[in-house]
Design an enzyme around this catalytic site. Structure first.
Site, short mmCIF file in Angstrom:
data_model
loop_
_atom_site.label_atom_id
_atom_site.label_comp_id
_atom_site.label_asym_id
_atom_site.label_seq_id
_atom_site.Cartn_x
_atom_site.Cartn_y
_atom_site.Cartn_z
CG ASP A 135 -7.87 -3.72 13.32
OD1 ASP A 135 -7.78 -4.87 13.81
OD2 ASP A 135 -6.89 -3.12 12.85
CG ASP A 183 -5.90 -6.34 11.09
OD1 ASP A 183 -5.68 -5.13 11.01
OD2 ASP A 183 -6.07 -6.94 12.18
CG ASP A 205 -5.86 -1.68 9.51
OD1 ASP A 205 -6.47 -0.59 9.41
OD2 ASP A 205 -5.12 -1.96 10.48
N1 DCT Z 1 1.58 -5.65 12.98
C1 DCT Z 1 2.95 -5.60 13.07
N2 DCT Z 1 3.55 -4.40 13.21
C2 DCT Z 1 2.82 -3.27 13.25
C3 DCT Z 1 1.43 -3.32 13.15
C4 DCT Z 1 0.83 -4.54 13.02
O1 DCT Z 1 3.62 -6.61 13.03
N3 DCT Z 1 3.45 -2.11 13.39
C5 DCT Z 1 0.96 -6.95 12.85
C6 DCT Z 1 0.77 -7.63 14.17
C7 DCT Z 1 -0.69 -7.85 14.30
C8 DCT Z 1 -1.28 -7.49 12.96
O2 DCT Z 1 -0.29 -6.78 12.28
C9 DCT Z 1 -2.54 -6.73 13.08
O3 DCT Z 1 -2.37 -5.60 13.95
P1 DCT Z 1 -3.50 -5.21 14.97
O4 DCT Z 1 -4.82 -5.15 14.30
O5 DCT Z 1 -3.05 -3.99 15.67
O6 DCT Z 1 -3.42 -6.42 16.00
P2 DCT Z 1 -4.41 -7.61 16.31
O7 DCT Z 1 -3.58 -8.68 16.83
O8 DCT Z 1 -5.26 -7.88 15.11
O9 DCT Z 1 -5.27 -7.01 17.48
P3 DCT Z 1 -6.81 -6.64 17.50
O10 DCT Z 1 -7.50 -7.94 17.68
O11 DCT Z 1 -7.01 -5.74 18.66
O12 DCT Z 1 -7.14 -5.98 16.20
MG MG Z 2 -6.51 -6.42 14.22
#
Ligand code: DCT
Ligand code: MG
Length: 510
Positions: free
Chosen positions: A343, A345, A434
């Site tokens: 995704d 963010d 997000d």
């Molecule tokens: N995060 C966190 N606790 C959560 C959810 C998210 O601390 N319950 C933080 C850690 C990473 C960040 O938010 C974004 O989450 P993801 O999009 O799930 O992770 P990502 O590292 O961006 O992985 P991806 O590249 O697959 O999106």
């Molecule tokens: Mg992410």
């Protein structure tokens, strides 16, 4: 979290032995042209030989498949000098005085140093009287420095995307995921910590000796490492990859909106494919899962950087239309420098906005996209943030900021250099986005929390609790000894409060 990539470690049967395709030879630049290596298979085995050959080539060494006149260095394991000479004789090859016969320890030290190291008596299987001590262009003796003390906390290690131990970390990512599917929290954590520490190493693990002094590697973990070193593949991982439960959970949770509970239910009901689930009349799906099925193909194909940039423009334009002073920052994996993600963010905050303006922004933005026909799915979560609430004790707690989980329609023409529009009839791709809105004075905490990686975040909180008697979450940092909230304008401030060396976002890929 980074969805672990499937590791291709080859078939399970031991004979004939295969090297994993992850080690398959690809062309590499030769950096050390004066050396031509040949690695002896005898007593070393096919798989380990292939493993070392691939690593050496990746490091810029020229390694020959066959023994030829051009070879300058023969590397052997568990062979004495006379073993190697006898073998050469059997091949009808006369060992010239220029040919170096070396123990594998020389090669592993070279691989660790990333360049040829000086050969000494302890490496040389046959020390020739007339050979100069070192024909190798080693500027100085670059024996590997003693492994510096590596912290057990990911927040005290620098972990870039340059992973020297992918063959191991892919394996541990899969084992961690399998433990998660089985709700075995302890084992999941152990595998995740092992993967995280290996990702931070500035050298590849070649022998079990290399694992000495590295934290977070328990007996079970070491056993898996040893298996991979010896066979090029992990029997534990192969078992998981062919396990019905793992395969089904992996498939089901790849649908947006499907968590462990739902996956478990579908698995217990006997489902094994998504088409059977989707077409079953007795099942009901949440709005999120319906969107997950509808845009499945787009959502499982990861978001690339160009798409993330295009989404970023879209978000910034929309936010600026309502709150021109607001800052919009890409967080998550893309902020850590990843080339792909599941995704995109974003963290949004505004220094000027009133509480009401702040609360309305995300709604205005998604309404605009709805009018423009870009909003494929939207789930608003209202803020439950309270100013004086102590940070959460849970390491994996969700934060209280206002946020929305979206699927946006990204038209191909918005993506720079996108050539897929010609091939793809629909001309757009569904992208998971997000958005998080946080009060301006909490932006440093929110940014640190949303940048990840999850393992990095977990260890930051653990470090704060166990080493500093502080409590950290995405909203605040609280000093339990002084009983005060510590304020921060930037991520650097938070690291400083914790007495930690600052770690850049691209070094947080634990
Ligand atoms: N995060 C966190 N606790 C959560 C959810 C998210 O601390 N319950 C933080 C850690 C990473 C960040 O938010 C974004 O989450 P993801 O999009 O799930 O992770 P990502 O590292 O961006 O992985 P991806 O590249 O697959 O999106
Ligand atoms: Mg992410």
């Amino acid at each position: 979290m980074d969805p672990p990539q499937a590791v291709h470690l080859g078939p399970r049967k031991k004979r004939p032995r295969h090297t994993g395709t992850s080690m398959a030879s690809t062309p590499h630049d030769i950096r050390f042209r004066d050396l031509v290596l040949f690695i002896l298979e005898k007593k070393m085995g096919t798989t380990r030989r292939a493993f070392l050959m691939e690593l050496a080539r990746r490091k810029g060494f020229r390694v020959e498949n066959e023994l030829s006149d051009s070879v300058t260095h023969i590397v052997a394991e568990n062979n004495s000098g006379s073993d190697v000479l006898a073998w050469l004789q059997l091949q009808n090859i006369k060992a010239s005085s220029e040919l170096e016969l070396l123990d594998v320890s020389w090669l592993t030290e070279c691989l660790r140093a990333g360049k040829p190291v000086v050969m000494t008596g302890r490496h040389q299987l046959v020390v020739r009287r007339n050979s100069s001590s070192s024909p190798t262009p080693g500027p100085q003796d670059t024996l590997p420095p003693a492994v510096q003390k590596i912290s057990e906390y990911a927040c005290q290690r620098k972990t870039t995307l340059n992973n020297y131990n992918r063959v191991f970390t892919d394996a541990f990512d899969i084992l961690a995921e399998d433990s998660e599917f089985r709700e075995n929290e302890g084992s999941c954590l152990a595998f995740m910590r092992a993967a995280a520490v290996l990702k931070s190493l500035p050298f590849p693990i070649i022998s079990m000796r290399d694992t000495e002094g590295i934290p977070c590697l328990g007996d079970k973990v070491k056993c898996v490492i040893e298996g991979i070193i010896e066979d090029g593949e992990s029997s534990e991982v192969n078992t998981v990859l062919s396990d019905e439960r793992y395969k089904s959970f992996k498939l089901f949770t790849s649908v947006f909106g499907v968590g462990l509970k739902t996956a478990e239910k579908w698995f217990r009901m006997g489902f094994r494919t998504l088409s059977k689930v989707e077409s079953d009349k007795s099942l009901t799906f949440t709005r999120m899962q319906k969107a997950g099925f509808l845009y499945y193909e787009d959502l499982v194909s990861c978001v690339n950087r160009a798409e993330a940039e295009a989404i970023s423009v879209l978000v910034k334009e929309a936010v600026a239309a309502f709150l021109p002073d607001a800052s919009v920052t890409v967080t998550g994996g893309f902020r850590r420098g990843k080339m792909t993600g599941h995704d995109v963010d974003f963290l949004i905050s505004s220094p000027e906005a009133t509480e009401e303006e702040e609360q309305q922004l995300l709604h205005k933005v998604t309404d605009l996209w709805k009018q423009q026909g870009l909003l494929l799915y939207c789930d608003h979560i209202e803020s439950t943030f309270e100013k004086f609430k102590l940070p959460s004790r849970k390491v994996d707690a969700l934060d209280h900021f206002q946020k929305c989980f979206l699927i946006l329609k990204l038209h191909h023409q918005r993506v720079d250099g996108d050539r897929s529009s010609q091939q793809d009839g629909k001309g757009w791709k569904a992208i998971r986005v997000d958005l998080v809105m946080c009060p301006y004075e909490r932006r440093a905490f929110a940014l640190l929390g949303w940048t990840g990686s999850r393992q990095f975040e977990r260890d930051l909180r653990r470090y704060a609790t166990h080493e500093r008697k502080m409590m950290l979450d995405n909203h605040a940092l609280y000093d339990k000894t002084k009983r005060v909230f510590l304020e921060a304008e930037s991520e650097e401030d938070i690291f400083a409060h914790l007495g930690l060396e600052y770690i850049e976002p691209w070094e947080r890929n634990a």
